[in-house]
Design an enzyme around this catalytic site. Sequence first.
Site, mmCIF file in Angstrom:
data_model
loop_
_atom_site.group_PDB
_atom_site.id
_atom_site.type_symbol
_atom_site.label_atom_id
_atom_site.label_comp_id
_atom_site.label_asym_id
_atom_site.label_seq_id
_atom_site.Cartn_x
_atom_site.Cartn_y
_atom_site.Cartn_z
ATOM 1 N N CYS A 29 13.020 -53.776 -32.211
ATOM 2 C CA CYS A 29 12.325 -52.570 -32.682
ATOM 3 C C CYS A 29 11.109 -52.893 -33.535
ATOM 4 O O CYS A 29 10.106 -52.165 -33.501
ATOM 5 C CB CYS A 29 13.281 -51.653 -33.445
ATOM 6 N N HIS A 85 16.656 -50.806 -38.525
ATOM 7 C CA HIS A 85 15.866 -50.097 -37.523
ATOM 8 C C HIS A 85 14.445 -49.970 -38.057
ATOM 9 O O HIS A 85 14.217 -50.085 -39.273
ATOM 10 C CB HIS A 85 16.461 -48.721 -37.229
ATOM 11 N N ASP A 102 9.567 -42.838 -32.872
ATOM 12 C CA ASP A 102 10.750 -43.689 -32.768
ATOM 13 C C ASP A 102 11.058 -43.880 -31.286
ATOM 14 O O ASP A 102 11.533 -42.964 -30.613
ATOM 15 C CB ASP A 102 11.940 -43.053 -33.485
#
Length: 226
Positions: A29, A85, A102
Amino acid sequence: MATSKLEFPPVTTSSPLNISDFDHTPSYCEENVYLLCKKLSEIGVSKNDGSDLFVAFISNDHKQVPLWNQKASIRADGLIIWDYHVICVQRLGEGQAFQVWDLDSSLPFPSPLVQYVSEAIQPSFQVYPEYQRFFRVVHAPIFLRFFASDRRHMKDSAGNWISQPPVYEPIAAEDGTLHNLDKYMKIGAADATNVKDELIQRLLSENFGAVVGEGQFEDLFSLLSR
């Protein structure tokens, strides 16, 4: 817990975008967001220098942070426990609202910050102390210059990949640093501050930004919008 039923205004961008237009490698990520920030600037959805973008790492001392509406989840509510994250937050204009990009979320892409906090972070849901979330927020122009990862965190003790890496070369910092991801991921209660002037100074000038608790996450962006 069911997600909020509140209605949120739609987010508009300068051009229609699809999440498939962006590079996405599962479990990477931080690199996905790095490339997202670059592309948003390149295609004119954000400022050329990325100064309206902020990168937010989400984690805690226990490396256990719950987020809802995540596509990797097998639950109907999209709940998953990440070790960390990373998302991108964009300021829409002087004194205006913020939106969240996201790539791993099932929420609209992008989503208004208030919607993302309500439905993905769900601060109203009372979690155990070990699941409390903290946020390291870094100004994107700084992040794009200084972030580096040689992907060592994705190898097991035998040197095998835990998750297959992106096909492109690892990201190195402008100063030649090959790996500092661990410093971005180190997020916990001891790193957080709620001194407003100190927060803004760190956020806009320091390589590793500023750390806040989940109760101060939205407030931080409110300070930036003044």
